[in-house]
Design an enzyme around this catalytic site. Sequence first.
Site, PDB file in Angstrom:
ATOM      1  N   ASP A 122       0.802  -1.225   0.000  1.00 44.64           N
ATOM      2  CA  ASP A 122       0.000   0.000   0.000  1.00 44.64           C
ATOM      3  C   ASP A 122       0.836   1.278   0.000  1.00 44.64           C
ATOM      4  O   ASP A 122       1.987   1.295   0.473  1.00 44.64           O
ATOM      5  CB  ASP A 122      -0.885   0.034   1.254  1.00 44.64           C
ATOM      6  CG  ASP A 122      -2.047  -0.926   1.182  1.00 44.64           C
ATOM      7  OD1 ASP A 122      -2.090  -1.748   0.249  1.00 44.64           O
ATOM      8  OD2 ASP A 122      -2.913  -0.857   2.077  1.00 44.64           O
ATOM      9  N   ASP A 123       0.208   2.343  -0.496  1.00 43.15           N
ATOM     10  CA  ASP A 123       0.613   3.743  -0.312  1.00 43.15           C
ATOM     11  C   ASP A 123       1.616   4.278  -1.325  1.00 43.15           C
ATOM     12  O   ASP A 123       2.004   5.445  -1.250  1.00 43.15           O
ATOM     13  CB  ASP A 123       1.150   4.008   1.100  1.00 43.15           C
ATOM     14  CG  ASP A 123       0.081   3.815   2.167  1.00 43.15           C
ATOM     15  OD1 ASP A 123      -1.087   3.607   1.799  1.00 43.15           O
ATOM     16  OD2 ASP A 123       0.427   3.858   3.363  1.00 43.15           O
ATOM     17  N   HIS A 267       3.665  -2.112   3.271  1.00 44.05           N
ATOM     18  CA  HIS A 267       3.653  -0.751   2.739  1.00 44.05           C
ATOM     19  C   HIS A 267       4.984  -0.413   2.072  1.00 44.05           C
ATOM     20  O   HIS A 267       6.047  -0.786   2.582  1.00 44.05           O
ATOM     21  CB  HIS A 267       3.381   0.262   3.861  1.00 44.05           C
ATOM     22  CG  HIS A 267       2.054   0.084   4.526  1.00 44.05           C
ATOM     23  ND1 HIS A 267       1.832  -0.884   5.487  1.00 44.05           N
ATOM     24  CD2 HIS A 267       0.872   0.741   4.356  1.00 44.05           C
ATOM     25  CE1 HIS A 267       0.564  -0.806   5.889  1.00 44.05           C
ATOM     26  NE2 HIS A 267      -0.027   0.162   5.221  1.00 44.05           N
TER      27      HIS A 267
END
Length: 309
Positions: A122-123, A267
């Site tokens: 993610d991100d 992440h």
Amino acid sequence: MTGNHLFQRLRKKWRFVAIALAAATISFIVGTLLPGNQQGSDKPATAAVQNLKQSLTVNRLAKEVGEDRTGFNLDRTIEELLTVLESKEKNLTFVPPEQFQGTTVFEGTIKYSQKVIALTVDDGPWPETTEQMLDIFKQNDIKATFFWIGKSLETSPDIARRVVAEGHAIGNHTWHHPYDPMDAATAASEIDRTAKLIYETTRVKTTYFRPPGGVLTNGLAKYAKEQNYSVVMWSVTSADTDPRAQPEAFVENVLKNAKPGAIVLMHDGGGDRSRTIKALPEMIAGLKQQGYRFVTIPELLEMQGQSAA
């Protein structure tokens, strides 16, 4: 002009049309297939497919006009390019199987003997971190699923194109990464704006969505489901956002909780992810030692759909 001369001119005319149309389309395709050029053309891949099919038809008509003595046979070349282009378009489209559209998924429900696991990230895309992660995945022949934030993508488009070029799956993670409740228009903007930039940057179309922080009640998941997205959560977290934890803890979290069909949360953006990068090789090695192989979220849901059939 004799009938034979007219016949010859007509045959050459058809052949010229076939060659010209195919050449123009082939030129376009070569451009789009070159690394980094996906963002440079506004012409959809489907239009190129249609042009190639048209040139194939014209070429065959030209051959039917008379015996082909020119030595030009474009059929095979055109058909091969059609295969490449249609495959490319398919690989850039991530749509969940119908039974998962408009639903929330926490893990894959598959046969226990199918020891597969999905790594999700993610991100990003994020400078340095994403590239380091890609290097590790490439060394281990692993494909993961990246959920992108629009603002991060806006800052690092070249990294995003590398992610796609190396065969990873893509999901939507909103534009600003909001947690608070919002109205329907704001939720739509967060998701649609990101989807638009993903397509403009990489030509990827995706209806996989991950809500920031896993929040399912602030309006984002509701809107995503209304648009037939699959809302993808996770069943195992590395906990790599814990500022106090060491990389060894991330590895232990994943290895201890892994099971067939698990979706692992990690992440690559949103801050310093050097600890995640340090943990990743050991995490992968441990999962391989347990007998797991790695799949993307689209692959995992496809497997589940086949198991249920």
